[in-house]
Design a protein around this motif. Structure first.
Motif, PDB file in Angstrom:
ATOM      1  N   PHE A 181      12.453  -0.059  11.434  1.00 54.07           N
ATOM      2  CA  PHE A 181      11.930  -0.983  10.438  1.00 54.07           C
ATOM      3  C   PHE A 181      10.456  -1.285  10.725  1.00 54.07           C
ATOM      4  O   PHE A 181      10.126  -2.327  11.299  1.00 54.07           O
ATOM      5  CB  PHE A 181      12.715  -2.294  10.438  1.00 54.07           C
ATOM      6  N   PRO A 182       9.539  -0.403  10.348  1.00 55.06           N
ATOM      7  CA  PRO A 182       8.116  -0.688  10.579  1.00 55.06           C
ATOM      8  C   PRO A 182       7.566  -1.622   9.510  1.00 55.06           C
ATOM      9  O   PRO A 182       8.019  -1.617   8.362  1.00 55.06           O
ATOM     10  CB  PRO A 182       7.475   0.702  10.470  1.00 55.06           C
ATOM     11  N   CYS A 183       6.584  -2.425   9.885  1.00 55.43           N
ATOM     12  CA  CYS A 183       5.872  -3.290   8.932  1.00 55.43           C
ATOM     13  C   CYS A 183       4.500  -2.667   8.675  1.00 55.43           C
ATOM     14  O   CYS A 183       3.722  -2.476   9.612  1.00 55.43           O
ATOM     15  CB  CYS A 183       5.708  -4.695   9.489  1.00 55.43           C
ATOM     16  N   CYS A 184       4.210  -2.356   7.436  1.00 55.10           N
ATOM     17  CA  CYS A 184       2.922  -1.736   7.122  1.00 55.10           C
ATOM     18  C   CYS A 184       1.766  -2.661   7.460  1.00 55.10           C
ATOM     19  O   CYS A 184       1.910  -3.892   7.480  1.00 55.10           O
ATOM     20  CB  CYS A 184       2.869  -1.347   5.649  1.00 55.10           C
ATOM     21  N   ARG A 185       0.621  -2.078   7.720  1.00 56.00           N
ATOM     22  CA  ARG A 185      -0.553  -2.818   8.189  1.00 56.00           C
ATOM     23  C   ARG A 185      -0.853  -4.050   7.345  1.00 56.00           C
ATOM     24  O   ARG A 185      -0.812  -4.031   6.126  1.00 56.00           O
ATOM     25  CB  ARG A 185      -1.770  -1.891   8.227  1.00 56.00           C
ATOM     26  N   GLY A 186      -1.105  -5.145   8.060  1.00 59.28           N
ATOM     27  CA  GLY A 186      -1.456  -6.398   7.412  1.00 59.28           C
ATOM     28  C   GLY A 186      -0.275  -7.262   7.033  1.00 59.28           C
ATOM     29  O   GLY A 186      -0.457  -8.420   6.641  1.00 59.28           O
ATOM     30  N   LEU A 187       0.947  -6.737   7.159  1.00 59.78           N
ATOM     31  CA  LEU A 187       2.132  -7.437   6.676  1.00 59.78           C
ATOM     32  C   LEU A 187       3.170  -7.598   7.789  1.00 59.78           C
ATOM     33  O   LEU A 187       3.282  -6.756   8.674  1.00 59.78           O
ATOM     34  CB  LEU A 187       2.752  -6.672   5.511  1.00 59.78           C
ATOM     35  N   GLY A 188       3.932  -8.690   7.723  1.00 59.17           N
ATOM     36  CA  GLY A 188       5.008  -8.905   8.683  1.00 59.17           C
ATOM     37  C   GLY A 188       4.526  -8.856  10.117  1.00 59.17           C
ATOM     38  O   GLY A 188       3.575  -9.541  10.494  1.00 59.17           O
ATOM     39  N   ARG A 189       5.139  -8.021  10.928  1.00 61.03           N
ATOM     40  CA  ARG A 189       4.786  -7.913  12.341  1.00 61.03           C
ATOM     41  C   ARG A 189       3.486  -7.156  12.581  1.00 61.03           C
ATOM     42  O   ARG A 189       3.054  -7.024  13.721  1.00 61.03           O
ATOM     43  CB  ARG A 189       5.915  -7.214  13.105  1.00 61.03           C
ATOM     44  N   SER A 190       2.881  -6.674  11.509  1.00 55.96           N
ATOM     45  CA  SER A 190       1.622  -5.937  11.648  1.00 55.96           C
ATOM     46  C   SER A 190       0.449  -6.726  11.084  1.00 55.96           C
ATOM     47  O   SER A 190      -0.550  -6.155  10.657  1.00 55.96           O
ATOM     48  CB  SER A 190       1.738  -4.578  10.938  1.00 55.96           C
ATOM     49  N   ARG A 191       0.556  -8.042  11.090  1.00 55.21           N
ATOM     50  CA  ARG A 191      -0.538  -8.884  10.594  1.00 55.21           C
ATOM     51  C   ARG A 191      -1.757  -8.745  11.495  1.00 55.21           C
ATOM     52  O   ARG A 191      -1.651  -8.550  12.711  1.00 55.21           O
ATOM     53  CB  ARG A 191      -0.105 -10.349  10.543  1.00 55.21           C
ATOM     54  N   THR A 192      -2.898  -8.853  10.857  1.00 49.59           N
ATOM     55  CA  THR A 192      -4.168  -8.775  11.577  1.00 49.59           C
ATOM     56  C   THR A 192      -5.171  -9.671  10.882  1.00 49.59           C
ATOM     57  O   THR A 192      -5.061  -9.922   9.676  1.00 49.59           O
ATOM     58  CB  THR A 192      -4.680  -7.324  11.619  1.00 49.59           C
ATOM     59  N   SER A 193      -6.150 -10.128  11.619  1.00 53.86           N
ATOM     60  CA  SER A 193      -7.158 -11.017  11.036  1.00 53.86           C
ATOM     61  C   SER A 193      -8.041 -10.303  10.023  1.00 53.86           C
ATOM     62  O   SER A 193      -8.709 -10.943   9.205  1.00 53.86           O
ATOM     63  CB  SER A 193      -8.028 -11.618  12.145  1.00 53.86           C
ATOM     64  N   CYS A 194      -8.041  -8.978  10.038  1.00 52.95           N
ATOM     65  CA  CYS A 194      -8.923  -8.208   9.156  1.00 52.95           C
ATOM     66  C   CYS A 194      -8.328  -7.949   7.773  1.00 52.95           C
ATOM     67  O   CYS A 194      -9.035  -7.516   6.862  1.00 52.95           O
ATOM     68  CB  CYS A 194      -9.263  -6.863   9.804  1.00 52.95           C
ATOM     69  N   ILE A 195      -7.017  -8.182   7.613  1.00 53.84           N
ATOM     70  CA  ILE A 195      -6.336  -7.884   6.356  1.00 53.84           C
ATOM     71  C   ILE A 195      -5.496  -9.090   5.960  1.00 53.84           C
ATOM     72  O   ILE A 195      -4.702  -9.590   6.760  1.00 53.84           O
ATOM     73  CB  ILE A 195      -5.423  -6.650   6.487  1.00 53.84           C
ATOM     74  N   SER A 196      -5.635  -9.553   4.730  1.00 55.48           N
ATOM     75  CA  SER A 196      -4.832 -10.678   4.265  1.00 55.48           C
ATOM     76  C   SER A 196      -3.378 -10.264   4.110  1.00 55.48           C
ATOM     77  O   SER A 196      -3.071  -9.194   3.596  1.00 55.48           O
ATOM     78  CB  SER A 196      -5.362 -11.194   2.917  1.00 55.48           C
ATOM     79  N   ALA A 197      -2.474 -11.156   4.545  1.00 60.73           N
ATOM     80  CA  ALA A 197      -1.045 -10.912   4.359  1.00 60.73           C
ATOM     81  C   ALA A 197      -0.558 -11.385   2.993  1.00 60.73           C
ATOM     82  O   ALA A 197       0.587 -11.117   2.618  1.00 60.73           O
ATOM     83  CB  ALA A 197      -0.251 -11.618   5.457  1.00 60.73           C
ATOM     84  N   ASP A 198      -1.402 -12.067   2.246  1.00 61.41           N
ATOM     85  CA  ASP A 198      -1.064 -12.505   0.899  1.00 61.41           C
ATOM     86  C   ASP A 198      -1.081 -11.293  -0.026  1.00 61.41           C
ATOM     87  O   ASP A 198      -2.118 -10.631  -0.157  1.00 61.41           O
ATOM     88  CB  ASP A 198      -2.076 -13.549   0.428  1.00 61.41           C
ATOM     89  N   PRO A 199       0.044 -10.966  -0.686  1.00 58.40           N
ATOM     90  CA  PRO A 199       0.080  -9.765  -1.537  1.00 58.40           C
ATOM     91  C   PRO A 199      -1.037  -9.713  -2.574  1.00 58.40           C
ATOM     92  O   PRO A 199      -1.541  -8.624  -2.886  1.00 58.40           O
ATOM     93  CB  PRO A 199       1.456  -9.857  -2.213  1.00 58.40           C
ATOM     94  N   GLN A 200      -1.453 -10.872  -3.081  1.00 65.92           N
ATOM     95  CA  GLN A 200      -2.484 -10.897  -4.116  1.00 65.92           C
ATOM     96  C   GLN A 200      -3.845 -10.454  -3.581  1.00 65.92           C
ATOM     97  O   GLN A 200      -4.705  -9.996  -4.343  1.00 65.92           O
ATOM     98  CB  GLN A 200      -2.598 -12.314  -4.700  1.00 65.92           C
ATOM     99  N   TRP A 201      -4.058 -10.603  -2.268  1.00 67.22           N
ATOM    100  CA  TRP A 201      -5.301 -10.145  -1.646  1.00 67.22           C
ATOM    101  C   TRP A 201      -5.118  -8.809  -0.935  1.00 67.22           C
ATOM    102  O   TRP A 201      -6.016  -7.976  -0.933  1.00 67.22           O
ATOM    103  CB  TRP A 201      -5.830 -11.206  -0.674  1.00 67.22           C
ATOM    104  N   HIS A 202      -3.947  -8.638  -0.319  1.00 63.68           N
ATOM    105  CA  HIS A 202      -3.668  -7.380   0.375  1.00 63.68           C
ATOM    106  C   HIS A 202      -3.847  -6.197  -0.569  1.00 63.68           C
ATOM    107  O   HIS A 202      -4.477  -5.190  -0.223  1.00 63.68           O
ATOM    108  CB  HIS A 202      -2.241  -7.409   0.935  1.00 63.68           C
TER     109      HIS A 202
END
Length: 312
Positions: free
Chosen positions: A112-133
């Protein structure tokens, strides 16, 4: 079907929805992207959580992906025997907080991988909000966030082949909503996956996504399109999952909704209609919503998936 209101379409009409013509060089673009990550050997970190659920051991996983991204997730392993098949399972645009323990594949290793910026792959460089991601680098066709997410899936497959070489030819993919669309883009180039399932997949039929009333990430793309139409089209025409579906060669099982406030049914069915390989269809009353027969249909769908993936 150049002008329609998707909310008025019957199942018969949905089964006739055509995708827009593919952008020039569409399939070459994705084949080149796939080739670029095939020599990438991910660094994989596994940690046993000591948790056991439904005959699975739960492992924490992190692996290196393209663009120096670190992807987090979980791996389920059978407690009492070596896995006889494997699955990569995606997530919706809200990410994932835990593995799915209700899948009927107790003999399998399930990643169960989490794609970059989402879930367990959150990062300060990418918003986890779908509207911004969904808008991240949308002005750069070759660096759009969705391309990176597709690469995360391809490299997740590489992780599985690296961890379980004996499962070659016995790998499946399951994607829902966000990962259904990302999955269609990924599976169009992925010969290491033998069977796939897409549940209410997004990113299909970009003209529909830009036109139909909607919520979620598609609404953010619509708003951006109104400000920069040429720039938006220059990118998203290369990210149409319906165009990608034309190149899918593995058998695919679909669960598509007749009504959906977040992913227009016409876009979902465009992906199905343009898949030329062996395919099966399970029709959901609704998607991205609670409805009367939801639990009943979920049970029926799991039974179909158990049968569909039995040949792995």
């Amino acid at each position: 079907m150049s002008d329609y209101n998707e909310s008025d379409l019957t199942l018969a009409q949905l089964l006739k929805v055509k995708a827009p013509p593919a952008a020039k060089g569409f399939h070459a673009f994705w084949q080149a992207a796939y080739a670029a990550v095939q020599d990438f050997r991910p660094e994989i970190e596994l940690k046993d959580t000591q948790q056991q659920t439904n005959n699975w051991r739960v492992m924490d996983v992190h692996y290196s992906s393209s663009n120096d991204q670190t992807i987090g997730g979980w791996l389920l392993l059978p407690v009492d025997k070596p896995p006889t098949r494997g699955f990569i399972v995606g997530h919706g645009y809200d990410g994932r907080a835990a593995p799915d323990f209700d899948l009927p594949f107790t003999d399998a290793a399930i990643f169960f991988p989490c794609c970059r910026g989402l879930g367990r792959s959150r990062t300060s460089c990418i918003s986890a909000d779908p509207q911004w991601h969904v808008l991240h680098d949308i002005d750069k066709r070759d660096h759009y966030i969705i391309k990176g997410c597709v690469e995360d899936i391809w490299i997740a497959v590489s992780c599985m082949t690296q961890l379980f070489p004996a499962l070659q030819g016995k790998l499946g993919f399951l994607g829902i909503s966000f990962s259904g669309g990302v999955g269609a883009l990924a599976m169009a180039c992925e010969p290491r996956i033998s069977r796939a399932h897409f549940n209410v997949p997004t990113f299909g039929h970009h003209r529909c996504r830009l036109r139909e009333p909607t919520l979620g990430s598609a609404l953010a793309v619509q708003r951006f399109f109104r400000k920069a139409p040429k720039l938006t089209l220059k990118t998203i025409r290369y990210y149409d999952a319906a165009n990608a579906a034309e190149a899918i060669t593995m058998p695919v099982h679909f669960a598509l909704a007749l009504k959906d406030p977040v992913v227009a049914p016409a876009g979902q069915f465009a992906i199905y209609n343009h898949t030329n390989s062996d395919k099966q269809l399970f029709v959901l009353d609704e998607g991205h919503a609670d409805y009367a027969r939801q639990n009943e249909q979920k049970k029926q769908l799991l039974l179909e998936l158990e049968q569909f993936f039995a040949d792995l």
